[in-house]
Design a protein around this motif. Structure first.
Motif, PDB file in Angstrom:
ATOM      1  N   SER A 373      -3.776   3.761  -2.675  1.00 28.54           N
ATOM      2  CA  SER A 373      -2.838   3.215  -1.699  1.00 28.54           C
ATOM      3  C   SER A 373      -3.525   2.976  -0.356  1.00 28.54           C
ATOM      4  CB  SER A 373      -1.654   4.184  -1.525  1.00 28.54           C
ATOM      5  OG  SER A 373      -0.764   3.715  -0.535  1.00 28.54           O
ATOM      6  N   GLY A 374      -4.347   3.939   0.068  1.00 32.99           N
ATOM      7  CA  GLY A 374      -5.049   3.781   1.345  1.00 32.99           C
ATOM      8  C   GLY A 374      -5.997   2.591   1.329  1.00 32.99           C
ATOM      9  N   ILE A 375      -6.703   2.399   0.235  1.00 30.45           N
ATOM     10  CA  ILE A 375      -7.629   1.269   0.129  1.00 30.45           C
ATOM     11  C   ILE A 375      -6.863  -0.049   0.125  1.00 30.45           C
ATOM     12  CG2 ILE A 375      -9.318   0.160  -1.372  1.00 30.45           C
ATOM     13  CD1 ILE A 375     -10.194   2.923  -2.266  1.00 30.45           C
ATOM     14  N   ALA A 376      -5.759  -0.098  -0.626  1.00 31.49           N
ATOM     15  CA  ALA A 376      -4.963  -1.326  -0.681  1.00 31.49           C
ATOM     16  C   ALA A 376      -4.427  -1.694   0.696  1.00 31.49           C
ATOM     17  CB  ALA A 376      -3.813  -1.159  -1.677  1.00 31.49           C
ATOM     18  N   HIS A 377      -3.973  -0.712   1.458  1.00 37.25           N
ATOM     19  CA  HIS A 377      -3.475  -0.985   2.814  1.00 37.25           C
ATOM     20  C   HIS A 377      -4.595  -1.499   3.702  1.00 37.25           C
ATOM     21  CE1 HIS A 377       0.749   0.292   2.972  1.00 37.25           C
ATOM     22  NE2 HIS A 377       0.436   1.100   1.971  1.00 37.25           N
ATOM     23  N   HIS A 378      -5.778  -0.916   3.565  1.00 39.37           N
ATOM     24  CA  HIS A 378      -6.915  -1.364   4.380  1.00 39.37           C
ATOM     25  C   HIS A 378      -7.287  -2.807   4.059  1.00 39.37           C
ATOM     26  CE1 HIS A 378     -10.751  -1.275   6.499  1.00 39.37           C
ATOM     27  NE2 HIS A 378     -11.324  -1.726   5.388  1.00 39.37           N
ATOM     28  N   LEU A 379      -7.182  -3.191   2.796  1.00 38.74           N
ATOM     29  CA  LEU A 379      -7.632  -4.519   2.377  1.00 38.74           C
ATOM     30  C   LEU A 379      -6.577  -5.598   2.578  1.00 38.74           C
ATOM     31  CD1 LEU A 379      -9.445  -3.604  -0.970  1.00 38.74           C
ATOM     32  CD2 LEU A 379     -10.496  -4.102   1.238  1.00 38.74           C
ATOM     33  N   PHE A 380      -5.296  -5.286   2.283  1.00 41.70           N
ATOM     34  CA  PHE A 380      -4.302  -6.339   2.135  1.00 41.70           C
ATOM     35  C   PHE A 380      -3.156  -6.291   3.137  1.00 41.70           C
ATOM     36  CE2 PHE A 380      -5.582  -5.490  -2.463  1.00 41.70           C
ATOM     37  CZ  PHE A 380      -6.636  -6.377  -2.399  1.00 41.70           C
ATOM     38  N   ARG A 381      -3.000  -5.222   3.855  1.00 42.87           N
ATOM     39  CA  ARG A 381      -1.786  -5.092   4.666  1.00 42.87           C
ATOM     40  C   ARG A 381      -1.653  -6.198   5.706  1.00 42.87           C
ATOM     41  NH1 ARG A 381       1.218   0.154   6.916  1.00 42.87           N
ATOM     42  NH2 ARG A 381       2.628  -0.872   8.365  1.00 42.87           N
ATOM     43  N   THR A 382      -2.731  -6.517   6.396  1.00 43.23           N
ATOM     44  CA  THR A 382      -2.663  -7.557   7.424  1.00 43.23           C
ATOM     45  C   THR A 382      -2.245  -8.888   6.822  1.00 43.23           C
ATOM     46  OG1 THR A 382      -4.397  -6.446   8.702  1.00 43.23           O
ATOM     47  CG2 THR A 382      -3.963  -8.757   9.210  1.00 43.23           C
ATOM     48  N   GLU A 385       1.561  -8.807   5.957  1.00 38.10           N
ATOM     49  CA  GLU A 385       2.428  -8.861   7.135  1.00 38.10           C
ATOM     50  C   GLU A 385       2.429 -10.239   7.782  1.00 38.10           C
ATOM     51  OE1 GLU A 385       2.289  -4.231   8.709  1.00 38.10           O
ATOM     52  OE2 GLU A 385       0.813  -5.664   9.457  1.00 38.10           O
ATOM     53  N   ASN A 386       1.355 -11.010   7.606  1.00 42.35           N
ATOM     54  CA  ASN A 386       1.280 -12.350   8.201  1.00 42.35           C
ATOM     55  C   ASN A 386       1.900 -13.429   7.324  1.00 42.35           C
ATOM     56  OD1 ASN A 386      -0.018 -11.416  10.488  1.00 42.35           O
ATOM     57  ND2 ASN A 386      -2.060 -11.727   9.642  1.00 42.35           N
ATOM     58  N   SER A 387       2.200 -13.119   6.050  1.00 45.34           N
ATOM     59  CA  SER A 387       2.839 -14.110   5.191  1.00 45.34           C
ATOM     60  C   SER A 387       4.298 -14.273   5.607  1.00 45.34           C
ATOM     61  CB  SER A 387       2.740 -13.695   3.726  1.00 45.34           C
ATOM     62  OG  SER A 387       3.370 -12.439   3.510  1.00 45.34           O
ATOM     63  N   PHE A 397       9.075  -0.741   3.363  1.00 51.12           N
ATOM     64  CA  PHE A 397       8.877  -1.730   2.309  1.00 51.12           C
ATOM     65  C   PHE A 397       7.401  -2.118   2.188  1.00 51.12           C
ATOM     66  CE2 PHE A 397       8.543  -6.080   0.795  1.00 51.12           C
ATOM     67  CZ  PHE A 397       9.215  -5.985  -0.410  1.00 51.12           C
ATOM     68  N   ILE A 398       6.744  -2.320   3.315  1.00 55.02           N
ATOM     69  CA  ILE A 398       5.319  -2.688   3.294  1.00 55.02           C
ATOM     70  C   ILE A 398       4.501  -1.579   2.645  1.00 55.02           C
ATOM     71  CG2 ILE A 398       3.303  -3.154   4.726  1.00 55.02           C
ATOM     72  CD1 ILE A 398       5.166  -5.485   4.596  1.00 55.02           C
ATOM     73  N   VAL A 399       4.809  -0.329   2.992  1.00 54.05           N
ATOM     74  CA  VAL A 399       4.068   0.805   2.436  1.00 54.05           C
ATOM     75  C   VAL A 399       4.218   0.878   0.925  1.00 54.05           C
ATOM     76  CG1 VAL A 399       3.982   3.327   2.370  1.00 54.05           C
ATOM     77  CG2 VAL A 399       4.120   2.145   4.558  1.00 54.05           C
ATOM     78  N   GLN A 400       5.390   0.552   0.417  1.00 55.91           N
ATOM     79  CA  GLN A 400       5.615   0.600  -1.028  1.00 55.91           C
ATOM     80  C   GLN A 400       5.066  -0.636  -1.740  1.00 55.91           C
ATOM     81  OE1 GLN A 400       9.685   1.944  -2.207  1.00 55.91           O
ATOM     82  NE2 GLN A 400      10.046   2.089  -0.007  1.00 55.91           N
ATOM     83  N   PRO A 453      -2.293 -17.282   5.367  1.00 54.94           N
ATOM     84  CA  PRO A 453      -1.745 -16.375   4.344  1.00 54.94           C
ATOM     85  C   PRO A 453      -0.542 -16.986   3.627  1.00 54.94           C
ATOM     86  CG  PRO A 453      -0.860 -15.791   6.476  1.00 54.94           C
ATOM     87  CD  PRO A 453      -1.643 -17.060   6.678  1.00 54.94           C
ATOM     88  N   SER A 454      -0.659 -18.223   3.165  1.00 48.02           N
ATOM     89  CA  SER A 454       0.449 -18.884   2.485  1.00 48.02           C
ATOM     90  C   SER A 454       0.744 -18.208   1.147  1.00 48.02           C
ATOM     91  CB  SER A 454       0.108 -20.358   2.255  1.00 48.02           C
ATOM     92  OG  SER A 454      -0.111 -21.021   3.492  1.00 48.02           O
ATOM     93  N   MET A 455       1.969 -18.464   0.640  1.00 45.30           N
ATOM     94  CA  MET A 455       2.399 -17.878  -0.615  1.00 45.30           C
ATOM     95  C   MET A 455       2.491 -18.951  -1.685  1.00 45.30           C
ATOM     96  SD  MET A 455       5.280 -15.130   0.629  1.00 45.30           S
ATOM     97  CE  MET A 455       5.140 -14.248  -0.920  1.00 45.30           C
ATOM     98  N   LEU A 456       2.286 -18.541  -2.938  1.00 48.48           N
ATOM     99  CA  LEU A 456       2.307 -19.441  -4.080  1.00 48.48           C
ATOM    100  C   LEU A 456       3.250 -18.900  -5.141  1.00 48.48           C
ATOM    101  CD1 LEU A 456      -1.569 -19.624  -4.545  1.00 48.48           C
ATOM    102  CD2 LEU A 456      -0.204 -21.016  -2.997  1.00 48.48           C
TER     103      LEU A 456
END
Length: 636
Positions: A373-382, A385-387, A397-400, A453-456
């Protein structure tokens, strides 16, 4: 104090200690900074309680993984290297052992004497319980009753100096040369040292093994050369020896001349070069050469085998990639696949191997959930949140959500989503760029270009319809994939976040091009029916019972109710009237909780009030609970 006072029954700490607490707290030398350097044999017993309440080791007891003790052991390894060189050398050139090297030998023996004394104070790991024993009596009894103590003492005593002290004479006999060979017992420390380095991730495994092989080779060459020279010096006719035939007065020449000749013969024999300039002259030398060459067969096989394993290990991924590419080419040729499709297959396989070390699933699959979880937050959280869809959502919700994401790489010109495929996941672009494409009349039509950070694919997932677009990469792209099921499970209990998702999603739909909106079924109706400003000002949770005009037009699972409403298609005619169905189609709506609400909703959607509700096979609907997603209802 014993653990039995406050914990479940385990051996009292007066007798044993679990090694784990001392990984974090040690009175002797502070904390261990790199747990990778800890010996893998130091494992706690099951049920051992780890924490600050653990008792430290007894006074004057040294932990075997104490940092200062490890430095002491490393220093002794350097002294062992000297002993491994000096013992065979002094046997062959005995005047060196009673002259220049004698002081060094005495100093080295003194250090190993200190180590013998320290061993009586070093705790050990009980192999049956995996508990650290720090009882002085048990430590001493274990050391005394083992072969280690007599061998350590025998390899440390300076026999020649002791003889001189008691007799007052300097003895030049061969017996002391062979007694000095007992120092080779210390070589076990070198083996343990290399074993520890091989498990330590701070050091390269390849170079550690490489250095070990070099040390083994040098020791074999040195020992064989020294013993071969010793044979020459003890033969009755010096001229009839391997070195005497070349250097008649070799015994009166320099020590280093004889050592050079010895090393030259040993290396030439080991490498099977065989120049023939130095060869056995008498029976004893021939017998020794026979055994040495037989030994060299095993040593050479050991060296070649280890080096081959090290080299192959570094190239195994390359071999696997080439095999995969070869299989793809065979498959494409056998099935006569188009050239473009074959290139996509090759690009995907090549990219898979190039990014294997970066793939989150492969790297993190064996790690605890908290670390993942810590690694995923470090890599993807930003990026998340920008999408657009997740702007303004809650921290919970972001944490989960972030730990449930998976990273994927796509090469250029690769389809991430194919038009009309079933929606199961949607994506966020981390890097790279993609084209949004639609297929009309057998031709591709470019609609838009998306970047981070667009979504598909979120439109197909949220509306639960086949994907309206094809999404194709323009260049190497990294995306994070979100499972539809995981996302739905996270959203259901979060009503406030659901409202934010609805607001963000509808705002995004309003910003799409007309060409894109035309490819999404029912979207114009949704946008026309939904009251966007009203959604933004809702503060109280809305239940699906009694849906009003606004809430029934909003897609799909973001409401506060824990029950997901089914979506049905409403028709204003009898199911047998096919012409009417072809001309007018149907109206998509969320299924309300009561029949009265369904009739009211149908009146608003279809423009006329009905009294009878049938399904596609003509059966009368009396209970709405039996209806499912995508059922067609005929109200007239």
């Amino acid at each position: 104090m014993s653990v039995s006072d406050t914990r479940s029954p385990v051996p009292p700490f007066s007798e044993t200690r679990s090694p784990v607490p001392l990984l974090y707290r040690r009175h002797s030398s502070g904390e261990i900074r790199n747990l990778a350097s800890i010996s893998s044999s130091l494992l706690p017993a099951f049920g051992t309680v780890v924490g600050e309440g653990s008792v430290n080791l007894k006074k004057f007891v040294i932990a075997p993984y104490d940092r200062r003790y490890r430095w002491w052991q490393t220093f002794l390894v350097l002294l062992v290297v000297y002993s491994a060189w000096s013992s065979p050398f002094e046997l062959a050139f005995r005047e060196m052992g009673t002259g220049p090297l004698l002081p060094f030998d005495l100093v080295v023996d003194a250090f190993f004497t200190i180590d013998i004394i320290l061993t009586f104070f070093v705790a050990y790991l009980d192999k049956s319980t995996y508990l650290l024993v720090d009882d002085h009596k048990k430590i001493a009894l274990r050391y005394v009753s083992n072969l280690w103590l007599p061998m350590d003492v025998a390899s440390t005593l300076p026999f020649q100096s002791i003889y001189r002290i008691f007799t007052g004479k300097r003895h030049q006999g061969e017996v002391f040369g062979f007694l000095n060979m007992l120092r080779l017992w210390r070589l076990r420390r070198v083996s343990e040292f290399f074993s520890r380095l091989e498990k330590d991730t701070r050091f390269s495994y390849f170079w550690t093994r490489y250095c070990k092989l070099i040390c083994v080779t040098l020791f074999a060459v040195h020992t064989a050369g020294c013993f071969y020279f010793w044979l020459a010096t003890h033969y009755s006719q010096s001229d009839n020896t391997w070195i005497g035939a070349q250097v008649p007065d070799f015994e009166d020449r320099s020590v280093w001349l004889g050592y050079t000749y010895s090393m030259y013969w040993s290396i030439v024999t080991l490498t099977t070069t065989g120049y023939g300039d130095l060869h056995a002259e008498n029976t004893g030398e021939k017998i020794f050469s026979i055994f040495y060459m037989l030994f060299n067969i095993g040593l050479t096989a050991y060296l070649i085998g280890n080096m081959t394993n090290l080299i192959v290990h570094s190239s195994v991924r390359t071999f696997a990639m080439r095999d995969s590419i070869h299989e793809i080419l065979r498959y494409a040729s056998k099935n006569r696949l188009p050239e473009g499709l074959k290139e996509q297959m090759l690009a995907h396989v090549t990219l898979k191997f190039k990014t294997a070390e970066l793939q989150q699933e492969e790297v993190l699959q064996d790690l605890p959930k908290a670390i993942r979880s810590g690694i995923a937050h470090h890599l993807f959280r930003t990026t998340v949140e920008n999408s657009y869809l997740f702007k303004g959502v809650s921290e919970d919700f972001i944490v989960q959500l972030v730990p449930e994401m998976r990273a994927e790489y796509y090469p250029p010109k690769m389809d991430i989503i194919i038009q009309n495929e079933i929606p199961t996941d949607f994506y966020i672009i981390v890097s790279g760029a993609v084209d949004v494409i639609t297929h009309k009349n057998g031709t591709e039509q470019f609609l838009s270009k998306l970047m981070s950070p667009s979504m598909l694919g979120e439109i197909g997932v949220i509306f639960n319809i086949p994907q309206p677009f094809t999404v194709r990469t323009k260049r190497l792209s990294q995306v994070i994939r979100i499972s539809h099921n995981h996302f739905k499970q996270l959203v259901q209990p979060l009503s406030e976040d659901g409202k934010i998702f609805i607001s963000n999603f509808l705002q995004h739909l309003r910003g799409l091009k007309k060409e894109e909106l035309e490819e999404i079924p029912f979207v114009e109706e949704y946008l026309a029916d939904s009251n966007f400003e009203a959604i933004q000002t809702i503060h109280e949770p809305q239940n699906y019972g009694g849906l009003n005009q606004e809430s029934n037009s909003i897609p799909t699972f973001y409401a506060s109710s824990s029950t997901i409403p089914a979506r049905v298609v409403l028709h204003g005619h009898h199911p047998d009237d096919k012409q009417e169905e072809e001309e007018n189609g149907g109206k998509l709506a969320h299924l309300p909780d009561s029949m009265e609400d369904l009739l009211t909703l149908a009146e608003r959607k279809l423009g006329k009030r009905g009294t009878t509700v049938l399904i596609a096979d003509g059966s009368l609907v009396e209970d709405l609970s039996v209806l499912r997603d995508n059922d067609h209802l005929y109200i007239f």
